[in-house]
Enzyme design. Structure first.
Site, mmCIF file in Angstrom:
data_model
loop_
_atom_site.group_PDB
_atom_site.id
_atom_site.type_symbol
_atom_site.label_atom_id
_atom_site.label_comp_id
_atom_site.label_asym_id
_atom_site.label_seq_id
_atom_site.Cartn_x
_atom_site.Cartn_y
_atom_site.Cartn_z
ATOM 1 N N CYS A 1 0.821 -1.213 0.000
ATOM 2 C CA CYS A 1 0.000 0.000 0.000
ATOM 3 C C CYS A 1 0.854 1.263 0.000
ATOM 4 O O CYS A 1 0.538 2.245 -0.675
ATOM 5 C CB CYS A 1 -0.936 -0.004 1.205
ATOM 6 S SG CYS A 1 -0.089 -0.178 2.792
ATOM 7 N N HIS B 1 -1.843 0.862 7.315
ATOM 8 C CA HIS B 1 -2.121 1.034 5.893
ATOM 9 C C HIS B 1 -1.680 2.422 5.448
ATOM 10 O O HIS B 1 -1.483 3.324 6.271
ATOM 11 C CB HIS B 1 -3.630 0.863 5.661
ATOM 12 C CG HIS B 1 -4.046 0.694 4.236
ATOM 13 N ND1 HIS B 1 -3.424 -0.155 3.359
ATOM 14 C CD2 HIS B 1 -5.061 1.286 3.522
ATOM 15 C CE1 HIS B 1 -4.037 -0.108 2.179
ATOM 16 N NE2 HIS B 1 -5.022 0.765 2.257
ATOM 17 N N ASN C 1 -7.951 4.716 -2.422
ATOM 18 C CA ASN C 1 -7.351 3.497 -1.882
ATOM 19 C C ASN C 1 -6.716 2.711 -3.019
ATOM 20 O O ASN C 1 -6.800 3.081 -4.186
ATOM 21 C CB ASN C 1 -8.411 2.663 -1.149
ATOM 22 C CG ASN C 1 -7.817 1.755 -0.095
ATOM 23 O OD1 ASN C 1 -6.604 1.562 -0.026
ATOM 24 N ND2 ASN C 1 -8.660 1.187 0.737
#
Length: 443
Positions: A73, A367, A388
């Site tokens: 991520c 994250h 995202n």
């Protein structure tokens, strides 16, 4: 040593049952939770209204990326910030850079960093906490902003078509297991070589041989990273961006103006052991020997909010570290500060402050995503737009909505252009950092 003597006995259990049965609503709640699950039974029914996906300040972005079953991520979010500039300037709305290309170099660089740390700590006992931390995660696929910046500045970038994803890059579990086993085995040998006082040249030669094995493993898993490539991109208005031969670093320098050295990582950690306006780094969190050291300037949450708004007004997205595991609904794309109302439903008190969550490892930076918009009412934010990297099937075509309470409670760090910081904050950021241990909550 205190001897533990208080056990759960029949009398205590009988008391538990009696207390439970006194409230007739408990049976209905028991049935509801058992049938639909804790999250569904406790989800705030007003979430959809609160998280209206409209914003009065947005950065123009395109189709979301998908990290699939990997922990990259941080790298996806960094490349999302970089690609936005290129896509806007060249009219390529859905342009995407290759995450796999930089993942390859990340794994090789992390292996070298791990070997050097093992050599540095070889005379410490195996049960030493730092040694234990190194061996617990010798080469995971996680990382932070500066890890990505180091890779980009050293190796450049390439479009996604030049080095596309592989089965292994999309699902890194097997690679993590394989390389972890190899590095731990090599750590045994390196510690022994140091303890046996071999020459530095012999040690360096052995590390190079070990890295050759890692390189081969990366090639088999991710493909061969290009030394140069043909650039050929069709813009949305039909123009062609083309060069017969260009290196990844040349591509970065010719087509991207974003200077990664202009950015600072600012964090909010209200823990008593961390001071505001102090810069910190985390031991062993770097991914590259010779790279720029990780550093974080700790600031009050109100200041992070101000900086985020200013950067969005400047039409620049924001890399941010957060705890996406808390009060979130992956499928709906909800990030709501009180999304799950456990305490009201169960009649308990599990509330903790942000500092308490970090101190007691309830909170973590789990994250990284990208903030691409905000909704302001009389100058104050009530919700934020989040890009995202979990594909279009989650949220609104991959975009999430975050309310202000979630921002305050679960956002831990933002990457901000230094031009938005005060002169005093820039000076603070550039001081020698206080080094936190590898097991710190911000790691």
């Amino acid at each position: 040593m205190i001897e533990l003597t208080k056990e759960i006995n029949k009398e205590i259990l009988a008391d538990f049952r009696q207390n439970l049965n006194q409230d007739v609503t408990n049976n209905a709640l028991k049935n509801s939770v058992a049938q639909v699950g804790i999250y569904a039974a406790t989800e705030n029914p007003e979430a959809k209204t609160i998280l209206n996906p409209s914003f009065n300040i947005t950065v123009d972005t395109g189709k979301v990326s998908n990290q699939k079953h990997s922990g990259r991520c941080w790298l996806f979010a960094a490349l999302n910030t970089l690609r936005t500039e290129f896509a806007t300037k060249n009219n390529l709305k859905d342009f995407e850079l290759s995450q796999n290309y930089l993942s390859f170099w990340d794994r090789l660089e992390k292996s070298n960093y791990f070997y050097q740390e093992i050599i540095e700590t070889a005379n410490l006992p195996i049960e030493d906490r730092k040694v234990n931390s190194l061996l617990t995660s010798p080469n995971g696929d996680g990382g932070l902003w500066q890890n990505a910046a180091n890779l980009i500045q050293k190796y450049g970038v390439v479009p996604n078509y030049v080095m596309p994803e592989t089965t292994v890059s999309n699902n890194t579990t097997e690679f993590d297991d394989t390389i972890g086993r190899l590095l731990r085995k090599n750590a045994i040998e390196l510690r022994k070589l140091v303890q046996d006082k071999v020459t530095e040249s012999k040690l360096d030669q052995r590390v190079q041989e070990m890295l050759a094995e890692v390189y081969k493993l990366c090639v088999y898993s991710f493909g061969v990273p290009p030394t140069d490539f043909e650039l050929s991109l069709q813009t949305d208005d039909g123009k062609l961006i083309a060069e017969d031969k260009i290196t990844p670093l040349e591509f970065l320098k010719r087509y991207f103006t974003m200077n990664l050295n202009d950015y600072a990582d600012v964090v909010n950690s209200p823990q008593s052991n961390k001071k505001y306006h102090q810069v910190y780094s985390i031991d062993t969190e770097d991914n590259m020997v010779g790279g720029f050291q990780q550093r974080f300037l700790n600031l009050p949450m109100e200041r992070l909010q101000e900086l985020a708004i200013e950067q969005l007004k400047g039409n620049n997205p924001i890399w941010f570290g957060n705890d996406v595991l808390a009060d979130s609904d992956r499928k709906k794309g909800y990030l709501l500060g009180d999304l799950y109302q456990y305490d009201q439903v169960f009649g308990i008190d599990s509330a903790m402050t942000k500092a308490q969550r970090l101190d007691y490892f309830e909170g973590e930076v789990s994250h990284a995503m990208t903030i691409t918009g905000v909704n302001l009412i009389k100058g104050q934010p009530n919700r934020w737009k989040v890009e995202n990297s979990w594909g279009e099937e989650n949220g609104v075509k991959g975009y999430f909505v975050m309310d202000q309470k979630w921002f305050d409670e679960y956002v831990y760090d933002l990457v901000i252009n230094k031009k938005y910081l005060t002169k005093e904050e820039v000076a603070e950021y550039e001081q020698e950092p206080v080094v936190l241990p590898a097991w710190d909550a911000l790691a």
